[in-house]
Design a protein around this motif. Structure first.
Motif, mmCIF file in Angstrom:
data_model
loop_
_atom_site.group_PDB
_atom_site.id
_atom_site.type_symbol
_atom_site.label_atom_id
_atom_site.label_comp_id
_atom_site.label_asym_id
_atom_site.label_seq_id
_atom_site.Cartn_x
_atom_site.Cartn_y
_atom_site.Cartn_z
ATOM 1 N N GLN A 60 0.849 -1.182 0.000
ATOM 2 C CA GLN A 60 0.000 0.000 0.000
ATOM 3 C C GLN A 60 0.886 1.233 0.000
ATOM 4 O O GLN A 60 2.025 1.207 0.470
ATOM 5 N N ARG A 69 -3.746 -0.007 -2.852
ATOM 6 C CA ARG A 69 -3.491 -1.285 -2.186
ATOM 7 C C ARG A 69 -3.418 -2.340 -3.283
ATOM 8 O O ARG A 69 -4.173 -2.274 -4.259
ATOM 9 N N ILE A 90 -6.597 -3.660 -4.934
ATOM 10 C CA ILE A 90 -7.812 -3.725 -4.127
ATOM 11 C C ILE A 90 -8.520 -2.388 -4.277
ATOM 12 O O ILE A 90 -7.892 -1.334 -4.157
ATOM 13 N N ASN A 93 -12.732 0.685 -1.294
ATOM 14 C CA ASN A 93 -12.652 1.122 0.104
ATOM 15 C C ASN A 93 -12.007 2.500 0.212
ATOM 16 O O ASN A 93 -11.407 2.828 1.230
ATOM 17 N N GLU A 95 -9.615 3.475 -2.087
ATOM 18 C CA GLU A 95 -8.377 3.480 -2.869
ATOM 19 C C GLU A 95 -8.620 4.189 -4.200
ATOM 20 O O GLU A 95 -9.688 4.060 -4.804
ATOM 21 N N ILE A 153 -10.735 -2.751 4.836
ATOM 22 C CA ILE A 153 -11.163 -3.413 3.604
ATOM 23 C C ILE A 153 -12.490 -4.129 3.849
ATOM 24 O O ILE A 153 -12.588 -4.999 4.718
ATOM 25 N N CYS A 156 -13.146 -6.189 -2.315
ATOM 26 C CA CYS A 156 -11.865 -6.308 -3.015
ATOM 27 C C CYS A 156 -11.851 -5.581 -4.347
ATOM 28 O O CYS A 156 -10.774 -5.347 -4.907
ATOM 29 N N THR A 162 -13.715 -11.474 -4.718
ATOM 30 C CA THR A 162 -14.139 -11.226 -3.348
ATOM 31 C C THR A 162 -14.897 -12.430 -2.806
ATOM 32 O O THR A 162 -15.834 -12.922 -3.438
ATOM 33 N N CYS A 174 -9.663 -11.674 -0.408
ATOM 34 C CA CYS A 174 -9.412 -11.157 -1.755
ATOM 35 C C CYS A 174 -8.472 -12.133 -2.454
ATOM 36 O O CYS A 174 -7.292 -12.231 -2.095
ATOM 37 N N THR A 189 -8.933 -10.357 5.763
ATOM 38 C CA THR A 189 -9.063 -9.306 6.764
ATOM 39 C C THR A 189 -10.414 -9.401 7.449
ATOM 40 O O THR A 189 -11.361 -9.989 6.924
#
Length: 270
Positions: A60, A69, A90, A93, A95, A153, A156, A162, A174, A189
């Motif tokens: 990341q 990520r 990823i 979320n 990103e 997270i 994904c 996912t 993921c 996670t």
């Protein structure tokens, strides 16, 4: 006066320990590397070495002003310093950078031939995303780079598969697919028994099947454990054989993975 001095010394050592923990981002079960020479921006990479021929990683950081990520898997089929690498970002979320790629000979171990999974290389060259960069193994007092704080997270994105852990809301897997392995690696996670965790999983892919294992990325207050290679089975149907399961069984239109061995859980596609 003596008690005050002891208290001050305790605070100093506590601060140093906290700083070292923050800089050794990944903790003891994966190896921390920082991207320190790229004009694209800084980043951290947590590497799970399988052996001298393969490793999985989570990274990341920043890429030209965008947060990212990603999950990746690198391997080589013949001796040498060059590795093939597959990676995927990823997303979903917060990103900002999205990409996936399969690259041949674009990862280079910049060390002599004496490294292995117990004595990791000091430097890894990666052609990731839109830039080149040398990722340097963390050591106390060595170069580090800023790492952006990102949201937890919960999904994904479209570049990875996912899966959710059945019966345990909020736990996400993921999965990264490559040409040879589905999956080749995964990032997991969530919160389990009241404690947050983030882990990388992959396998030793041998002639007798896949020997799966996983290691936590030991962020502050997160769980910090590992499962040795060969201690997990990933199967695409209940009761499948050791190391089986490379396509994911289907229940209606929902792929599933059954995890047995050191863990007992089922991954279900949304």
């Amino acid at each position: 006066m003596r008690s005050n001095r002891l208290w001050i010394l305790f605070l100093v050592f506590a601060c140093l320990a906290t700083e070292a923990k923050a800089q050794d981002f990944c903790g003891p079960n994966t190896v921390t590397y920082y991207r320190v020479d790229s004009s694209a921006g800084g980043g951290v990479m947590c590497v799970l070495f399988v052996d001298r021929n393969s490793f999985a990683f989570y990274a990341q950081g920043m890429e030209h002003g965008k947060t990212f990520r990603l999950v990746g898997y690198s391997h080589r089929d013949i001796p040498g310093v060059y590795f093939d690498t597959d990676y995927a970002s990823i997303n979903g979320n917060g990103e900002q950078f999205a990409q996936m790629a399969s690259l041949r000979y674009e990862t280079v171990i910049l060390d002599d031939s004496n490294w292995d999974e117990h004595y990791p290389p000091q430097r890894i060259y990666h052609q990731l995303m839109e830039s080149e960069g040398i990722w340097v193994k963390y050591y106390r007092g060595g170069p580090i780079s800023a790492v952006p704080t990102l949201l937890p997270i919960s999904t994904c994105g479209g570049n990875l598969k996912t899966f959710h852990v059945e019966g345990r809301p909020g736990e996400v897997r993921c999965l990264l697919k490559t040409q040879d392995h589905d999956p080749a690696a995964w990032l997991g996670t969530g919160t389990y028994q009241g404690k947050r965790y983030l882990h990388i999983g992959t396998a030793f892919f041998g002639a007798l099947g896949a020997r799966w294992g996983a290691s936590d990325i030991c962020l502050p207050s997160f769980d910090c454990g590992r499962v040795n290679f060969g201690s997990l089975n990933l199967n695409s149907s209940p009761g499948g054989g050791f190391g089986r399961g490379t396509i994911g069984a289907r229940s209606g239109d929902r792929p599933r993975w059954y995890i047995t061995g050191a863990w007992n859980e089922t991954w279900v596609a949304p």
